[in-house]
Each structure stands twice: as structure tokens, then as C-alpha cells.
Design a protein around this motif. Structure first.
Motif, PDB file in Angstrom:
ATOM      1  N   LEU A 127       3.155  -7.179   6.679  1.00 33.61           N
ATOM      2  CA  LEU A 127       3.157  -8.638   6.589  1.00 33.61           C
ATOM      3  C   LEU A 127       2.359  -9.164   5.399  1.00 33.61           C
ATOM      4  N   ILE A 128       1.623  -8.290   4.717  1.00 31.95           N
ATOM      5  CA  ILE A 128       0.747  -8.748   3.633  1.00 31.95           C
ATOM      6  C   ILE A 128       1.538  -9.273   2.441  1.00 31.95           C
ATOM      7  N   GLY A 129       2.633  -8.586   2.122  1.00 30.47           N
ATOM      8  CA  GLY A 129       3.455  -9.034   1.003  1.00 30.47           C
ATOM      9  C   GLY A 129       2.665  -9.079  -0.292  1.00 30.47           C
ATOM     10  N   THR A 130       2.640 -10.252  -0.923  1.00 29.95           N
ATOM     11  CA  THR A 130       1.905 -10.421  -2.189  1.00 29.95           C
ATOM     12  C   THR A 130       0.621 -11.225  -2.000  1.00 29.95           C
ATOM     13  N   ASP A 131       0.138 -11.328  -0.777  1.00 31.70           N
ATOM     14  CA  ASP A 131      -1.067 -12.127  -0.503  1.00 31.70           C
ATOM     15  C   ASP A 131      -2.307 -11.585  -1.200  1.00 31.70           C
ATOM     16  N   LEU A 132      -2.285 -10.315  -1.588  1.00 31.44           N
ATOM     17  CA  LEU A 132      -3.430  -9.732  -2.293  1.00 31.44           C
ATOM     18  C   LEU A 132      -3.214  -9.717  -3.796  1.00 31.44           C
ATOM     19  N   GLY A 133      -2.252 -10.472  -4.263  1.00 31.91           N
ATOM     20  CA  GLY A 133      -2.002 -10.590  -5.698  1.00 31.91           C
ATOM     21  C   GLY A 133      -0.827  -9.781  -6.185  1.00 31.91           C
ATOM     22  N   LYS A 134      -0.339  -8.840  -5.374  1.00 33.26           N
ATOM     23  CA  LYS A 134       0.803  -8.016  -5.768  1.00 33.26           C
ATOM     24  C   LYS A 134       1.299  -7.279  -4.531  1.00 33.26           C
ATOM     25  N   GLU A 135       2.482  -6.686  -4.647  1.00 32.82           N
ATOM     26  CA  GLU A 135       3.005  -5.844  -3.582  1.00 32.82           C
ATOM     27  C   GLU A 135       2.197  -4.556  -3.525  1.00 32.82           C
ATOM     28  N   LEU A 136       1.841  -4.154  -2.318  1.00 31.68           N
ATOM     29  CA  LEU A 136       1.062  -2.934  -2.171  1.00 31.68           C
ATOM     30  C   LEU A 136       1.962  -1.710  -2.316  1.00 31.68           C
ATOM     31  N   THR A 137       1.503  -0.723  -3.074  1.00 29.98           N
ATOM     32  CA  THR A 137       2.229   0.534  -3.184  1.00 29.98           C
ATOM     33  C   THR A 137       1.960   1.387  -1.943  1.00 29.98           C
ATOM     34  N   SER A 138       2.726   2.446  -1.775  1.00 31.86           N
ATOM     35  CA  SER A 138       2.528   3.335  -0.624  1.00 31.86           C
ATOM     36  C   SER A 138       1.141   3.951  -0.628  1.00 31.86           C
ATOM     37  N   SER A 139       0.677   4.361  -1.802  1.00 29.87           N
ATOM     38  CA  SER A 139      -0.656   4.974  -1.885  1.00 29.87           C
ATOM     39  C   SER A 139      -1.749   3.962  -1.542  1.00 29.87           C
ATOM     40  N   GLU A 140      -1.574   2.705  -1.947  1.00 31.59           N
ATOM     41  CA  GLU A 140      -2.567   1.669  -1.630  1.00 31.59           C
ATOM     42  C   GLU A 140      -2.579   1.385  -0.131  1.00 31.59           C
ATOM     43  N   GLN A 141      -1.409   1.386   0.498  1.00 37.32           N
ATOM     44  CA  GLN A 141      -1.357   1.202   1.948  1.00 37.32           C
ATOM     45  C   GLN A 141      -2.030   2.366   2.666  1.00 37.32           C
ATOM     46  N   GLU A 142      -1.855   3.585   2.152  1.00 32.34           N
ATOM     47  CA  GLU A 142      -2.506   4.747   2.752  1.00 32.34           C
ATOM     48  C   GLU A 142      -4.023   4.640   2.640  1.00 32.34           C
TER      49      GLU A 142
END
Length: 516
Positions: A81-96
Motif C-alpha cells: 500500500l506504500i506506493g510512492t509515499d516514500l518518494g519512489k516505488e520500493l524495489t524488491s530489495s528495499e521491501q526485503e
């Protein structure tokens, strides 16, 4: 010494005093120690019932268990649900990294708050865990950068790791022996906000609610009676015992306090006579401590997973069936589920070189069989390792209960971290079948270990369990001890029946003291 509950209670010189069975105590020194009565034989009326006051204590303490499950599980619903709320789309590694943040923090939380639980007490260590919970949830919910949300997850993880270790330990020391298993088991929301703008913030912010509730109720939680006795606050410990055992006679309450005091005095000499470094060394060089820590740590290294229904059933029957029996009966079901899943995965992926391919249409029948194997695994896991791994505090002597629980919990979190960061790679490198077989191998090793090294703690007082590890891992000694307790209870029952049949008015005080 007169009783603090009844000034007319029997003393050693009183004609009605009857000395009961005595037991040896596990002690770090080699010099012999005086025998100590088994607290589980000091029975109070209604001890096998869960009183409203005990319900309150357990529920407030178990909020930590809810937070532990909520904050580790909510990330799965929130991240998409975060989407681009942190300034950009999260990559898979960032989500991990975000997902692993709580686990990494939990490792530090368990390692730090474990020893603090011995120094500050269970209640205030739980208070510190709540502070980290609250602060972490606020940091995450207010995040506008990747760095902030990672820091928030790390901070929150400290609370998760601490609470996962302290809450079961606190409950272990408060709950009567007869209902201890059910009380510890109690310790073990995404759909409504999926279409809400910034819904992920709401999900993480909801974690503040239970932690604030627990913080507000912390004033009403008592400290563990054993910790109070350790600090010389006998009157406060006596008052707490009288609230927990509401139907106990003053004589029984005084005996329970005396037994607990004797255990505290016998088991804390290590803290008085050894330095911190020497005590840390003793955890691994003293065989009874090492065996207890190995037993509770290894039990937590089995693959993760949970089924809420199975856990509820398991914790409902654990005091009647026993910890060891649940493990030995349901762990094979868990292993059968892994075998089933491995075979199903082998046939399902036969056309894709036994690897999972995202755009390939697999047989629904074989996919269903794979899910069936996983369900069978969860059934066995939910009735055994899912909650029995958190019973570690039962096995540890008072002087190492905080540190030993910390070691066990850190081991669990390290294992969880390893699995979480390697599982996808395992599917891609050793295939799904190979992955299931790998965990099957771990499960078999765990089962063999449990068979030879995991003693039954059902019906044995928390202070008495530590003596099981004096000579070995105590599997046979546990059975002998419980058999002796059963024989003693039967003799007391027969004596009580004879007394009642004699004049219809049994001498209650004499029978009560015989139970010691």
C-alpha cells in the motif's frame, strides 16, 4: 518463624507440622545444598482454576504477544500500500530490508532486555519494550523516507524481541503450575484499509494502541513474586501470592512463600559470588545450565509458521496432555506435511525443470495437493513447535532465566532472519522440492533431539524443573519425578478419604500440611 498470613500457623515445632517430600536443587557450586520442598506439592484450594485477577494479569502481559504477532505480520499487508509515499516505488530489495528490520531489531531487543529482566525485573523490562513498540510505530507511521521507515522498523523490533521473551517468562512465574501451560499459550488487520489513502500508515499506527493500553495498565501489574523475594520485599511478594491464590488458607500461602524464598536463596548465590563475565561463562560451562539453554533454543530453530486454530487447541490441552507428548505426536504430522509438499512440488514442476516459473500455468490439481501438504505441515506445527518454543522460561533456573531466555529468543530471531532472507533464493537454486526436503531434514534432527533431550514439564513447578538438568537432559528424571508426585497425591487422597469416613469432619489443617 510465625506465618505472615496467620500468626498461629504451625512452625517446625508444632505437633501438626509434617515434613513432606524433599528434592535436590540444581546449584552451580559443587558443595552440597540443603534439600528444598517441591512447590508443586503445596496445593491451594482452587489452584487449578483461573481466577479473574489472574486473567487480568495474563491478558495485560499477553498484549505483548499480540504486538509481537501484529508488528511482524502487518508489514505484509502494509508494504503493497506504500506506493510512492516514500518518494519512489520500493524495489524488491528495499521491501526485503524493511521486512527484515524488525527481525534484526528483535535480535538486539532479546539480547539486551533478557539480562535487564534479571536486573530491573520482568514488569519494568516489559515497560521498556512497550516504549520501543510505541516509538517504532510512530516513526514508521510518520515516515516520508526509506531511511526513516527502516529505523522505525529497527526500533520497533527491539520491542518485539524483548516482549517475545519477557512476556512468557513473566507469565511463567505468575501462573500456578496446574494452569501454567494454558496461560503461556495465550501469549502466542489489513483488509479494512486497503482502499484507504495512506492506509499503510494507519496499519502501522494501530500498533500504538495495544502498547499504549499496556503502558497505561502497567501500574496495576505486580512484579514477579520471585523477583520481589530476590530484592528482599517479602511483604509485597506475600500480597501478590494472596491475590493469585484467593482460596488458599493462610498456612498454604505461607508455605508457598517459604518454598519460593528458599529457592530464591538457593538459586541466586551465583549472582552474589561471581562477576558478570564469570556468570556469562557459566551459562555454557555449567552443564545443567547449558543443557537447559540448548533444550529451549533448539526447539525454536524449527521452520516458522502458525495456524491460529491449532495453537488455540494446543494451548487448551497442553496442561493435560503435556508439552513433550504434544511434540512427539504432532511433529511427525508436520514432517509428513513436508514430505507430501516435496512430492507434490516435484510432480507439479516437472515440466519447468522443477523450478517455479511465474508465467507458467501449473496443474490446479497438483497445486492443490501442494497446498494440502502445507496445510498438514501447519496442523502439526501449530500443535507443537509454534507455541512450545516459547515455553523456554520453564526450564531455566531463576538466576539465568532472563539471560537464558534472551539467548533462546535471539537464536529464534536469527533463525527467522536466515529463513526470511534465503527462502526465495532456495526456491531458485535447490528447487521447491529441495527446499521442502531441506526443512524436512531440520525437522527430523529436531525430532531426534526432542526425543532424547526435551523433558516433560507438565505438573512440575517452575522452580523444580531446573533440577532435571543436573545429570543429563532429564527426560527419564522428569517421568520419575512426576510419577512420584502422582503417588504422593494418591496417598494424600486415600488418607483424606479415610479421615472423612472416620468422623465426617476431617482435620483440615493436618491434611493440608501433609500436602507439603
Amino acid at each position: 518463624m510465625p506465618s505472615r498470613f496467620n500468626q498461629n500457623a504451625p512452625t517446625d515445632d508444632h505437633p501438626n507440622w509434617r515434613k513432606g517430600p524433599e528434592v535436590e536443587h540444581v546449584e552451580w557450586r559443587n558443595n552440597p545444598q540443603p534439600d528444598i520442598a517441591d512447590e508443586s506439592l503445596v496445593k491451594a484450594e482452587g489452584e487449578d482454576k483461573i481466577t479473574p485477577y489472574l486473567v487480568f494479569l495474563i491478558l495485560v502481559a499477553a498484549l505483548a504477544g499480540f504486538l509481537f504477532g501484529y508488528d511482524t505480520g502487518v508489514v505484509g499487508s502494509a508494504l503493497p500500500l506504500i506506493g510512492t509515499d516514500l518518494g519512489k516505488e520500493l524495489t524488491s530489495s528495499e521491501q526485503e530490508i524493511i521486512t527484515a528490520g524488525t527481525t534484526i531489531g528483535a535480535i538486539f531487543g532479546a539480547g539486551i532486555l533478557g539480562p535487564l529482566a534479571d536486573r530491573l525485573g520482568r514488569k519494568w523490562s516489559l515497560f521498556i519494550a512497550d516504549i520501543f513498540f510505541t516509538l517504532g510505530a510512530v516513526l514508521i507511521a510518520s515516515s516520508y523516507s526509506l531511511a526513516q521507515i527502516i529505523v522505525g522498523r529497527l526500533v520497533l523490533g527491539v520491542g518485539v524481541g524483548g516482549a517475545a521473551m519477557i512476556a512468557p517468562m513473566y507469565i511463567t512465574e505468575l501462573a500456578p503450575t496446574a494452569v501454567r501451560g494454558r496461560c503461556i499459550g495465550v501469549n502466542a488487520v489489513g483488509a479494512g484499509v486497503q482502499n484507504t489513502r495512506h492506509g499503510w500508515r494507519i496499519l502501522f499506527a494501530l500498533g500504538v494502541v495495544p502498547s499504549m493500553i499496556q503502558l497505561s495498565l502497567m501500574h496495576y501489574l505486580p512484579e514477579s513474586p520471585r523477583v520481589l523475594l530476590l530484592r528482599g520485599k517479602d511483604d509485597e511478594a506475600a500480597a501478590i501470592l494472596s491475590q493469585i491464590y484467593v482460596k488458599a488458607t493462610p498456612e498454604i500461602l505461607d508455605l508457598k512463600l517459604s518454598v519460593a524464598r528458599t529457592y530464591v536463596e538457593a538459586t541466586t548465590s551465583m549472582q552474589r559470588e561471581l562477576t558478570l563475565v564469570e556468570r556469562a561463562k557459566r551459562l555454557w560451562t555449567h552443564k545443567p545450565y547449558r543443557r537447559a539453554i540448548i533444550a529451549v533454543t533448539a526447539a525454536g530453530l524449527i521452520p516458522s509458521g502458525i495456524n491460529a486454530l491449532m495453537v488455540f487447541i494446543g494451548m487448551s490441552v497442553v496442561d493435560k496432555v503435556g508439552r513433550r507428548r504434544l511434540l512427539l505426536v504432532f511433529a511427525p504430522i508436520m514432517m509428513a506435511g513436508l514430505v507430501w509438499a516435496a512430492v507434490a512440488a516435484w510432480y507439479m514442476t516437472a515440466d519447468t525443470e522443477h523450478l517455479l516459473v511465474t508465467d507458467y500455468q501449473y496443474s490446479k490439481t497438483l497445486a492443490g495437493l501442494l497446498v494440502g501438504g502445507i496445510v498438514l505441515f501447519v496442523i502439526g506445527y501449530g500443535m507443537s513447535y509454534s507455541f512450545l518454543g516459547w515455553y523456554q522460561s520453564e526450564f531455566l533456573a531463576l538466576e539465568i532465566r532472563g539471560s537464558g531466555s534472551g539467548i533462546s529468543t535471539v537464536s529464534v530471531w536469527v533463525a527467522n532472519l536466515v529463513v526470511s532472507v534465503s527462502y526465495l533464493s532456495q526456491l531458485e537454486t535447490i528447487t521447491p522440492t529441495g527446499t521442502f526436503c531441506l526443512y524436512l531434514g531440520f525437522s527430523v534432527i529436531g525430532y531426534i533431539f526432542a526425543y532424547f533431550c526435551y523433558p516433560e514439564s507438565k505438573g512440575i513447578s517452575v522452580d523444580e524443573i531446573a533440577k532435571l538438568f543436573k545429570e543429563d537432559f532429564g527426560v527419564r528424571k522428569s517421568e520419575q519425578l512426576r510419577a512420584g508426585q502422582a503417588a504422593t497425591s494418591q496417598r494424600l487422597k486415600e488418607k483424606r478419604q479415610l479421615s472423612e469416613s472416620g468422623d465426617g469432619n476431617p482435620k483440615r489443617s493436618e491434611v493440608t500440611h501433609a500436602e507439603v
